[in-house]
Design an enzyme around this catalytic site. Sequence first.
Site, PDB file in Angstrom:
ATOM      1  N   ASP A  50     -17.521   7.459  -1.593  1.00 54.64           N
ATOM      2  CA  ASP A  50     -16.326   7.298  -0.763  1.00 54.64           C
ATOM      3  C   ASP A  50     -16.078   8.612  -0.025  1.00 54.64           C
ATOM      4  OD1 ASP A  50     -14.049   6.269   0.382  1.00 54.64           O
ATOM      5  OD2 ASP A  50     -12.904   6.099  -1.487  1.00 54.64           O
ATOM      6  N   ARG A  68     -13.352  -8.513   1.232  1.00 52.55           N
ATOM      7  CA  ARG A  68     -11.938  -8.198   1.010  1.00 52.55           C
ATOM      8  C   ARG A  68     -11.095  -9.421   1.375  1.00 52.55           C
ATOM      9  NH1 ARG A  68     -10.042  -2.931   1.177  1.00 52.55           N
ATOM     10  NH2 ARG A  68      -8.062  -3.969   0.736  1.00 52.55           N
ATOM     11  N   HIS A  99      -7.444   1.111  -6.517  1.00 55.45           N
ATOM     12  CA  HIS A  99      -7.678   0.214  -5.378  1.00 55.45           C
ATOM     13  C   HIS A  99      -8.363  -1.065  -5.905  1.00 55.45           C
ATOM     14  CE1 HIS A  99      -7.900  -1.064  -1.380  1.00 55.45           C
ATOM     15  NE2 HIS A  99      -8.702  -0.179  -0.843  1.00 55.45           N
ATOM     16  N   GLN A 146     -10.226  -3.646  -3.607  1.00 58.14           N
ATOM     17  CA  GLN A 146     -11.537  -3.179  -3.147  1.00 58.14           C
ATOM     18  C   GLN A 146     -12.607  -3.447  -4.202  1.00 58.14           C
ATOM     19  OE1 GLN A 146     -12.325  -1.599  -0.055  1.00 58.14           O
ATOM     20  NE2 GLN A 146     -14.341  -2.202  -0.825  1.00 58.14           N
ATOM     21  N   ARG A 173       0.884  -1.180   0.000  1.00 53.33           N
ATOM     22  CA  ARG A 173       0.000   0.000   0.000  1.00 53.33           C
ATOM     23  C   ARG A 173       0.910   1.214   0.000  1.00 53.33           C
ATOM     24  NH1 ARG A 173      -5.321   1.683   3.395  1.00 53.33           N
ATOM     25  NH2 ARG A 173      -6.124   0.256   1.836  1.00 53.33           N
ATOM     26  N   CYS A 205     -16.436   1.822   0.488  1.00 49.78           N
ATOM     27  CA  CYS A 205     -15.290   0.952   0.803  1.00 49.78           C
ATOM     28  C   CYS A 205     -14.858   1.073   2.260  1.00 49.78           C
ATOM     29  CB  CYS A 205     -14.138   1.244  -0.140  1.00 49.78           C
ATOM     30  SG  CYS A 205     -13.418   2.866   0.102  1.00 49.78           S
TER      31      CYS A 205
HETATM   32  N1   CP Z   1     -11.224   0.164   2.189  1.00 52.97           N
HETATM   33  C1   CP Z   1      -9.969   0.135   2.681  1.00 52.97           C
HETATM   34  O1   CP Z   1      -9.002  -0.040   1.941  1.00 52.97           O
HETATM   35  O2   CP Z   1      -9.894   0.231   4.037  1.00 52.97           O
HETATM   36  P1   CP Z   1      -8.550   0.469   4.874  1.00 52.97           P
HETATM   37  O3   CP Z   1      -8.015   1.837   4.475  1.00 52.97           O
HETATM   38  O4   CP Z   1      -8.987   0.410   6.300  1.00 52.97           O
HETATM   39  O5   CP Z   1      -7.571  -0.602   4.515  1.00 52.97           O
END
Ligand code: CP
Length: 308
Positions: free
Chosen positions: A225, A294, A134, A137, A107, A266
């Site tokens: 979002d 997820r 992403h 997701q 990430r 998400c």
């Molecule tokens: N949706 C998502 O990626 O959540 P986090 O940022 O908590 O990993």
Amino acid sequence: MKHFLNINEMSTEDLTGILKHAQKMKTDRLDLPKGTYDEGQPLSQHIVALVFEKPSTRTRTSFDVGVRQLGGQPMLLSGTEMHLGKGETISDTARVLSRYVDLIMLRTFESQTLYEMAKHSTVPVINGLTNESHPCQIMADIMTFEEKRGSIKGKKVVWFGDSNNVFNSFLQAAEKFNFSLIFSGPKELDPPKNLIKNAKNLKIDFKIDRDPISAIKDADLVATDTWVSMHDNPEEKQNRHNQLKAFQVNEELMSKANHEALFMHCLPAHRNEEATSGVLDGKNSVIFDEAENRLHVQKAIMRWCLSK
Ligand code: CP
């Protein structure tokens, strides 16, 4: 090398195979305690590095739990405590990590960092979110839609807000899974021109509709979002709220969608900003199913990456 970097680089066949596999793994372990190993422990003797340069709740825990359920060993690493791009090139870090672990989930901020890691890694790399996309997701979101409503092909997906990383992955998925996508947000936060042009070239069924009421009409899936993403300038917060408040998903707007429309976010959500608590906790909301999926879909992605 089978990296999982972005949805537009994957074949529809591989994407649908991953979703099918995820659904089977989910069904196979229904009602089992969360720490129960999956049959055959397919990641036995494998170590997976989970590298985070940004905060995370879902990605961090779902990958960690997923690796454990598959019989592997997760190694959580914080980007700020590593020489990642600071004091050591990304390419050197990629080559070093590849000597220790069998799979890397990253990430990070810039997608360039992810691609640099993948280019120099000799083990598969998974995109756990960048400023631009992403994909894990969106795979969880499509899995969630299909388990509730059947195939997403031909369905109408409406996105309210800005063109952030989650939206970008939805746009890529619209091509691969053949659904229509409407963007409803302020002009200032439109998708970049090159993405719109690319969507046209790929004949993606994509439109911009700035009227939330006409945008949501006949929607099968409504998504939004947070208005200020992790990489956005926090000083811009008030300005972005002003630009986006007309696109809040509230009970009144949701009532104009298809009766059966699902609502997705998400998470993390800023309640009563981009969506009201009434919608987030309402009968159409599947936000916690998305979060759960997820786990299942990422397990299938890891297995896909490590398959021959
Ligand atoms: N949706 C998502 O990626 O959540 P986090 O940022 O908590 O990993």
